[in-house]
Scaffold this active site. Sequence first.
Site, PDB file in Angstrom:
ATOM      1  N   ASN A  26       0.993  -1.167   0.113  1.00 21.62           N
ATOM      2  CA  ASN A  26      -0.045   0.024  -0.074  1.00 21.62           C
ATOM      3  C   ASN A  26       0.918   1.184   0.134  1.00 21.62           C
ATOM      4  O   ASN A  26       2.077   0.992   0.154  1.00 21.62           O
ATOM      5  CB  ASN A  26      -0.967  -0.086   1.135  1.00 21.62           C
ATOM      6  CG  ASN A  26      -0.335  -0.158   2.484  1.00 21.62           C
ATOM      7  OD1 ASN A  26       0.432   1.000   2.695  1.00 21.62           O
ATOM      8  ND2 ASN A  26      -0.481  -1.026   3.364  1.00 21.62           N
ATOM      9  N   ASP A  36       1.674  -8.822   1.335  1.00 26.59           N
ATOM     10  CA  ASP A  36       2.450  -7.811   2.078  1.00 26.59           C
ATOM     11  C   ASP A  36       2.726  -8.381   3.228  1.00 26.59           C
ATOM     12  O   ASP A  36       4.095  -8.473   3.583  1.00 26.59           O
ATOM     13  CB  ASP A  36       1.617  -6.455   1.905  1.00 26.59           C
ATOM     14  CG  ASP A  36       2.500  -5.333   2.508  1.00 26.59           C
ATOM     15  OD1 ASP A  36       3.977  -5.642   2.427  1.00 26.59           O
ATOM     16  OD2 ASP A  36       1.889  -4.278   2.519  1.00 26.59           O
TER      17      ASP A  36
HETATM   18  N1  AR6 Z   1       2.061 -15.502  -2.031  1.00 29.66           N
HETATM   19  C1  AR6 Z   1       1.494 -15.181  -3.021  1.00 29.66           C
HETATM   20  N2  AR6 Z   1       0.047 -14.684  -3.404  1.00 29.66           N
HETATM   21  C2  AR6 Z   1      -0.395 -14.422  -2.231  1.00 29.66           C
HETATM   22  C3  AR6 Z   1      -0.019 -14.787  -0.836  1.00 29.66           C
HETATM   23  C4  AR6 Z   1       1.369 -15.254  -0.851  1.00 29.66           C
HETATM   24  N3  AR6 Z   1       2.022 -15.716   0.160  1.00 29.66           N
HETATM   25  N4  AR6 Z   1      -0.656 -14.448   0.197  1.00 29.66           N
HETATM   26  C5  AR6 Z   1      -1.757 -13.737  -0.570  1.00 29.66           C
HETATM   27  N5  AR6 Z   1      -1.724 -13.899  -1.876  1.00 29.66           N
HETATM   28  P1  AR6 Z   1      -3.688  -8.856  -1.199  1.00 29.66           P
HETATM   29  P2  AR6 Z   1      -4.166  -6.498  -2.709  1.00 29.66           P
HETATM   30  C6  AR6 Z   1      -2.525 -13.199  -2.984  1.00 29.66           C
HETATM   31  O1  AR6 Z   1      -4.698  -8.762  -0.297  1.00 29.66           O
HETATM   32  O2  AR6 Z   1      -5.474  -6.911  -3.164  1.00 29.66           O
HETATM   33  C7  AR6 Z   1      -2.340  -5.430   1.967  1.00 29.66           C
HETATM   34  O3  AR6 Z   1      -2.649  -5.451   3.204  1.00 29.66           O
HETATM   35  C8  AR6 Z   1      -3.958 -13.231  -2.837  1.00 29.66           C
HETATM   36  O4  AR6 Z   1      -4.535 -14.460  -2.930  1.00 29.66           O
HETATM   37  O5  AR6 Z   1      -2.411  -9.412  -0.655  1.00 29.66           O
HETATM   38  O6  AR6 Z   1      -3.138  -5.845  -3.798  1.00 29.66           O
HETATM   39  C9  AR6 Z   1      -1.423  -4.419   1.377  1.00 29.66           C
HETATM   40  O7  AR6 Z   1      -0.687  -3.609   2.477  1.00 29.66           O
HETATM   41  C10 AR6 Z   1      -4.417 -12.298  -3.650  1.00 29.66           C
HETATM   42  O8  AR6 Z   1      -4.820 -12.912  -5.138  1.00 29.66           O
HETATM   43  O9  AR6 Z   1      -3.298  -7.670  -2.093  1.00 29.66           O
HETATM   44  C11 AR6 Z   1      -2.498  -3.470   0.934  1.00 29.66           C
HETATM   45  O10 AR6 Z   1      -3.055  -2.477   1.909  1.00 29.66           O
HETATM   46  C12 AR6 Z   1      -2.991 -11.396  -4.043  1.00 29.66           C
HETATM   47  O11 AR6 Z   1      -2.243 -12.007  -3.323  1.00 29.66           O
HETATM   48  C13 AR6 Z   1      -3.507  -4.438   0.388  1.00 29.66           C
HETATM   49  O12 AR6 Z   1      -3.356  -5.438   1.165  1.00 29.66           O
HETATM   50  C14 AR6 Z   1      -3.401  -9.878  -3.713  1.00 29.66           C
HETATM   51  O13 AR6 Z   1      -4.030  -9.838  -2.600  1.00 29.66           O
HETATM   52  C15 AR6 Z   1      -3.299  -4.620  -1.057  1.00 29.66           C
HETATM   53  O14 AR6 Z   1      -4.405  -5.487  -1.697  1.00 29.66           O
END
Ligand code: AR6
Length: 176
Positions: A26, A36
Amino acid sequence: MAYRKIRIVKGDITKIKADAIVNAANSSLLGGGGVDGAIHRAGGPDILNDCRAIVARQGGCKTGNAVITTAGRLPAKHVIHTVGPVWNGGDKNEVTLLANCYRHSLELASRHHLATIAFPNISTGIYHFPKELAASIAMNTIVTYLEEHSDIEEVILVCYDDENLRYTEQYYNQHI
Ligand code: AR6
């Protein structure tokens, strides 16, 4: 032969050994949930220290932009942090902003002479970007970049959930 440089895998991006893995961060760059949280937990405090230095220098990271840090204890060498758009119905420039995330991350990898880079499905978790649309934007942006730049040797798309894996493989098989 850009398509030959793309690999789609299911799994946890923190386990990937690449020159860079991309974090869906973020704009504060100070950590959060989802991928993250997983990257900071597994990589340790050195990543956050680098992020704090970037924040002190430039005050965070705008949506669609990217910055680079160490990968700390991770098997990757660097983490590229990019900030995806929050999905807000689709008429708030979300498509362009998501494409910018992929392009700016690849540009940063090129600038740092990094040949292999792994992406998660940016914005498709907490930020609620529709997964099918996100898969097409990711793939088209990556293929366009690879066609225009020969320095990147491999792009790994790391899908954590089955739905993202299905849409990503489907788009690759039908369009690339
Ligand atoms: N490895 C690969 N992909 C993953 C993993 C992992 N270990 N864990 C989750 N995903 P998100 P956003 C996938 O929510 O939507 C955070 O709080 C998950 O299944 O991580 O861009 C940041 O600080 C999904 O498909 O990121 C921001 O505030 C993808 O990663 C916010 O979330 C992205 O999900 C960003 O939201």
